[in-house]
Write a protein that holds these residues in place. Structure first.
Motif, PDB file in Angstrom:
ATOM      1  N   LEU A 119      20.053 -19.316 -17.723  1.00 59.60           N
ATOM      2  CA  LEU A 119      20.142 -20.614 -17.059  1.00 59.60           C
ATOM      3  C   LEU A 119      19.129 -20.710 -15.923  1.00 59.60           C
ATOM      4  CD1 LEU A 119      24.014 -20.427 -16.678  1.00 59.60           C
ATOM      5  CD2 LEU A 119      22.831 -21.826 -18.379  1.00 59.60           C
ATOM      6  N   TYR A 120      19.106 -21.859 -15.275  1.00 61.16           N
ATOM      7  CA  TYR A 120      18.343 -21.979 -14.033  1.00 61.16           C
ATOM      8  C   TYR A 120      19.169 -21.378 -12.897  1.00 61.16           C
ATOM      9  CZ  TYR A 120      14.419 -24.670 -15.757  1.00 61.16           C
ATOM     10  OH  TYR A 120      13.262 -25.046 -16.412  1.00 61.16           O
ATOM     11  N   ALA A 121      18.473 -20.862 -11.880  1.00 58.36           N
ATOM     12  CA  ALA A 121      19.144 -20.213 -10.760  1.00 58.36           C
ATOM     13  C   ALA A 121      18.632 -20.771  -9.443  1.00 58.36           C
ATOM     14  CB  ALA A 121      18.903 -18.703 -10.800  1.00 58.36           C
ATOM     15  N   ILE A 122      19.543 -20.945  -8.485  1.00 59.23           N
ATOM     16  CA  ILE A 122      19.149 -21.222  -7.105  1.00 59.23           C
ATOM     17  C   ILE A 122      18.928 -19.868  -6.451  1.00 59.23           C
ATOM     18  CG2 ILE A 122      19.806 -22.282  -4.916  1.00 59.23           C
ATOM     19  CD1 ILE A 122      21.685 -24.118  -6.443  1.00 59.23           C
ATOM     20  N   VAL A 123      17.751 -19.669  -5.869  1.00 56.17           N
ATOM     21  CA  VAL A 123      17.382 -18.337  -5.375  1.00 56.17           C
ATOM     22  C   VAL A 123      16.848 -18.374  -3.948  1.00 56.17           C
ATOM     23  CG1 VAL A 123      16.830 -17.507  -7.700  1.00 56.17           C
ATOM     24  CG2 VAL A 123      15.012 -18.485  -6.275  1.00 56.17           C
ATOM     25  N   CYS A 124      16.869 -17.197  -3.318  1.00 55.15           N
ATOM     26  CA  CYS A 124      16.229 -17.006  -2.018  1.00 55.15           C
ATOM     27  C   CYS A 124      15.934 -15.523  -1.845  1.00 55.15           C
ATOM     28  CB  CYS A 124      17.102 -17.536  -0.877  1.00 55.15           C
ATOM     29  SG  CYS A 124      18.604 -16.579  -0.597  1.00 55.15           S
ATOM     30  N   LYS A 142      33.059 -15.608  -2.548  1.00 55.44           N
ATOM     31  CA  LYS A 142      32.466 -15.493  -3.890  1.00 55.44           C
ATOM     32  C   LYS A 142      31.191 -14.661  -3.829  1.00 55.44           C
ATOM     33  CE  LYS A 142      32.679 -16.952  -8.248  1.00 55.44           C
ATOM     34  NZ  LYS A 142      33.808 -16.637  -9.130  1.00 55.44           N
ATOM     35  N   PRO A 143      31.086 -13.607  -4.645  1.00 56.82           N
ATOM     36  CA  PRO A 143      29.882 -12.776  -4.594  1.00 56.82           C
ATOM     37  C   PRO A 143      28.677 -13.491  -5.189  1.00 56.82           C
ATOM     38  CG  PRO A 143      31.282 -12.077  -6.404  1.00 56.82           C
ATOM     39  CD  PRO A 143      32.051 -13.132  -5.651  1.00 56.82           C
ATOM     40  N   LEU A 144      27.512 -13.114  -4.746  1.00 58.70           N
ATOM     41  CA  LEU A 144      26.259 -13.637  -5.283  1.00 58.70           C
ATOM     42  C   LEU A 144      25.598 -12.544  -6.127  1.00 58.70           C
ATOM     43  CD1 LEU A 144      25.014 -15.301  -1.989  1.00 58.70           C
ATOM     44  CD2 LEU A 144      25.887 -16.502  -3.994  1.00 58.70           C
ATOM     45  N   SER A 145      24.675 -12.939  -6.991  1.00 55.96           N
ATOM     46  CA  SER A 145      23.980 -11.975  -7.837  1.00 55.96           C
ATOM     47  C   SER A 145      22.608 -11.638  -7.258  1.00 55.96           C
ATOM     48  CB  SER A 145      23.797 -12.544  -9.248  1.00 55.96           C
ATOM     49  OG  SER A 145      25.043 -12.761  -9.859  1.00 55.96           O
ATOM     50  N   SER A 161      20.699 -14.821  -6.055  1.00 57.27           N
ATOM     51  CA  SER A 161      20.764 -15.972  -6.951  1.00 57.27           C
ATOM     52  C   SER A 161      22.189 -16.431  -7.216  1.00 57.27           C
ATOM     53  CB  SER A 161      20.084 -15.647  -8.290  1.00 57.27           C
ATOM     54  OG  SER A 161      20.952 -14.923  -9.135  1.00 57.27           O
ATOM     55  N   THR A 162      22.287 -17.688  -7.596  1.00 59.98           N
ATOM     56  CA  THR A 162      23.538 -18.262  -8.065  1.00 59.98           C
ATOM     57  C   THR A 162      23.187 -19.301  -9.122  1.00 59.98           C
ATOM     58  OG1 THR A 162      25.583 -19.421  -7.437  1.00 59.98           O
ATOM     59  CG2 THR A 162      23.593 -20.041  -6.253  1.00 59.98           C
ATOM     60  N   SER A 169      43.858 -10.247 -17.564  1.00 61.53           N
ATOM     61  CA  SER A 169      43.705  -9.342 -16.423  1.00 61.53           C
ATOM     62  C   SER A 169      43.529 -10.125 -15.129  1.00 61.53           C
ATOM     63  CB  SER A 169      42.488  -8.440 -16.641  1.00 61.53           C
ATOM     64  OG  SER A 169      42.293  -7.601 -15.533  1.00 61.53           O
ATOM     65  N   THR A 170      44.232  -9.691 -14.099  1.00 55.63           N
ATOM     66  CA  THR A 170      44.129 -10.371 -12.805  1.00 55.63           C
ATOM     67  C   THR A 170      42.824 -10.032 -12.131  1.00 55.63           C
ATOM     68  OG1 THR A 170      45.262  -8.527 -11.754  1.00 55.63           O
ATOM     69  CG2 THR A 170      46.616 -10.406 -12.456  1.00 55.63           C
ATOM     70  N   ALA A 171      42.407 -10.901 -11.233  1.00 55.23           N
ATOM     71  CA  ALA A 171      41.217 -10.701 -10.383  1.00 55.23           C
ATOM     72  C   ALA A 171      39.895 -10.822 -11.124  1.00 55.23           C
ATOM     73  CB  ALA A 171      41.277  -9.353  -9.676  1.00 55.23           C
ATOM     74  N   ILE A 172      39.917 -11.195 -12.400  1.00 56.15           N
ATOM     75  CA  ILE A 172      38.655 -11.325 -13.130  1.00 56.15           C
ATOM     76  C   ILE A 172      37.777 -12.395 -12.510  1.00 56.15           C
ATOM     77  CG2 ILE A 172      37.651 -12.134 -15.294  1.00 56.15           C
ATOM     78  CD1 ILE A 172      39.656 -10.530 -16.800  1.00 56.15           C
ATOM     79  N   GLU A 173      38.364 -13.539 -12.213  1.00 49.88           N
ATOM     80  CA  GLU A 173      37.581 -14.629 -11.632  1.00 49.88           C
ATOM     81  C   GLU A 173      36.984 -14.224 -10.288  1.00 49.88           C
ATOM     82  OE1 GLU A 173      36.491 -17.591 -12.759  1.00 49.88           O
ATOM     83  OE2 GLU A 173      37.220 -16.810 -14.659  1.00 49.88           O
ATOM     84  N   ASP A 174      37.729 -13.427  -9.532  1.00 47.91           N
ATOM     85  CA  ASP A 174      37.237 -13.000  -8.228  1.00 47.91           C
ATOM     86  C   ASP A 174      36.089 -12.008  -8.365  1.00 47.91           C
ATOM     87  OD1 ASP A 174      38.979 -14.410  -6.452  1.00 47.91           O
ATOM     88  OD2 ASP A 174      40.592 -13.094  -7.120  1.00 47.91           O
ATOM     89  N   LEU A 175      36.085 -11.267  -9.464  1.00 42.92           N
ATOM     90  CA  LEU A 175      35.085 -10.228  -9.644  1.00 42.92           C
ATOM     91  C   LEU A 175      33.764 -10.787 -10.171  1.00 42.92           C
ATOM     92  CD1 LEU A 175      34.982  -7.160  -9.267  1.00 42.92           C
ATOM     93  CD2 LEU A 175      35.588  -6.915 -11.679  1.00 42.92           C
ATOM     94  N   ILE A 176      33.822 -11.906 -10.926  1.00 37.69           N
ATOM     95  CA  ILE A 176      32.622 -12.458 -11.524  1.00 37.69           C
ATOM     96  C   ILE A 176      31.767 -13.137 -10.446  1.00 37.69           C
ATOM     97  CG2 ILE A 176      31.691 -14.147 -13.147  1.00 37.69           C
ATOM     98  CD1 ILE A 176      34.107 -13.762 -14.876  1.00 37.69           C
ATOM     99  N   PRO A 177      30.525 -12.696 -10.299  1.00 38.34           N
ATOM    100  CA  PRO A 177      29.638 -13.420  -9.378  1.00 38.34           C
ATOM    101  C   PRO A 177      29.235 -14.735 -10.017  1.00 38.34           C
ATOM    102  CG  PRO A 177      28.432 -11.702 -10.537  1.00 38.34           C
ATOM    103  CD  PRO A 177      29.872 -11.557 -10.964  1.00 38.34           C
ATOM    104  N   SER A 178      28.746 -15.676  -9.218  1.00 42.51           N
ATOM    105  CA  SER A 178      28.307 -16.957  -9.783  1.00 42.51           C
ATOM    106  C   SER A 178      26.959 -16.716 -10.456  1.00 42.51           C
ATOM    107  CB  SER A 178      28.211 -18.021  -8.693  1.00 42.51           C
ATOM    108  OG  SER A 178      27.575 -17.518  -7.560  1.00 42.51           O
ATOM    109  N   ALA A 179      27.007 -15.946 -11.541  1.00 42.63           N
ATOM    110  CA  ALA A 179      25.805 -15.413 -12.170  1.00 42.63           C
ATOM    111  C   ALA A 179      25.198 -16.370 -13.178  1.00 42.63           C
ATOM    112  CB  ALA A 179      26.141 -14.097 -12.881  1.00 42.63           C
ATOM    113  N   THR A 180      23.863 -16.316 -13.286  1.00 42.12           N
ATOM    114  CA  THR A 180      23.160 -17.089 -14.301  1.00 42.12           C
ATOM    115  C   THR A 180      23.398 -16.480 -15.666  1.00 42.12           C
ATOM    116  OG1 THR A 180      21.224 -15.730 -13.806  1.00 42.12           O
ATOM    117  CG2 THR A 180      21.347 -17.902 -12.785  1.00 42.12           C
TER     118      THR A 180
END
Length: 239
Positions: free
Chosen positions: A35-40, A61-64, A156-157, A228-239
């Motif tokens: 996908l496209y990513a917002i980066v810095c 929320k973690p970033l990638s 990135s996100t 499984s619990t906490a899956i959403e919390d573990l996933i970074p807003s990854a491309t």
């Protein structure tokens, strides 16, 4: 700034102004192999704060991290599990065969990662005392050309519609939507397919897919229990 670039990377000279902007603390959009990513720039704390504000990413929320090489992954994480001679697989050897590629690997963050980028665990005991970060090495010519000119990896996100949880794949629409939110540039590498990377959690006893995406399931990966619990919390807003 709006830059149209050949997806093959043939006109990578056009990306020089983008690299300079990033080094100065800019926040913008680039294509990846998914996908496209917002980066810095990973080293710019103010840019990371702007990125979160533009995308409205919660502090929890973690970033990638978009990495230039496996060396970057070793620098910013504790690395991939390696064989110990006691029957545990050398995952690092297997990982090397699918990078660059459409995978985000969740690893334990090292002290080199800015605190603004990691997830400090959840209320679930399973993840409570760990700091995780998602790392990628995209197989995209434009993305790679930018990364190789940087002094550090990119934070990135993924790019989604402001009000809907749907991927944005057209760079023209992304520029029109996020430009007013404070973006400094958009690199147009063509319209993408709405298919994110496959996210693999490497922090447990075995690699588990917690989001199936473009990257196929490989023989050494397991599928996470959908409940499984906490899956959403573990996933970074990854491309």
């Amino acid at each position: 700034m709006y830059v149209e670039a050949d997806p093959s990377g043939a006109d990578s000279w056009k990306l020089e102004p983008v690299v300079e902007l990033l080094k100065e603390g800019a926040v913008g959009v680039i294509p990846t192999d998914t996908l496209y990513a917002i980066v810095c720039d990973l080293k710019s704390h103010s840019a990371i704060e702007r990125l979160r504000r533009i995308k409205n990413v919660e502090p929890s929320k973690p970033l990638s991290i978009l990495c230039r090489s496996l060396r970057d992954i070793d620098t910013y994480t504790t690395g991939f599990p390696r064989g110990d001679g006691q029957g545990h697989a050398n995952i690092f050897r297997a990982v090397k065969h699918c990078l660059p590629g459409p995978y985000t690997f969740i690893l334990t963050a090292s002290k080199e990662v800015p605190k603004k980028c990691v997830r400090y665990g959840t209320t679930t005991a399973k993840y409570s005392l760990r700091k995780h970060v998602g790392v990628r090495i995209p197989n995209d010519a434009i993305c790679q050309a930018i990364l190789q000119k940087m002094d550090a990896p990119l934070i990135s996100t993924s790019v989604k519609w402001l009000k809907d949880n749907e991927w944005m794949v057209d760079p023209v629409v992304i520029a029109d939507t996020y430009g007013p939110e404070g973006l400094d540039f958009v690199v147009d590498g063509g319209v993408r397919v709405a298919e994110p990377s496959t996210v693999v959690d490497m922090t447990g006893t075995s690699p588990k897919i917690i989001r199936q995406g473009k990257g196929p399931k490989l023989y050494w990966m397991e599928e996470e229990d959908a409940n499984s619990t906490a899956i959403e919390d573990l996933i970074p807003s990854a491309t």
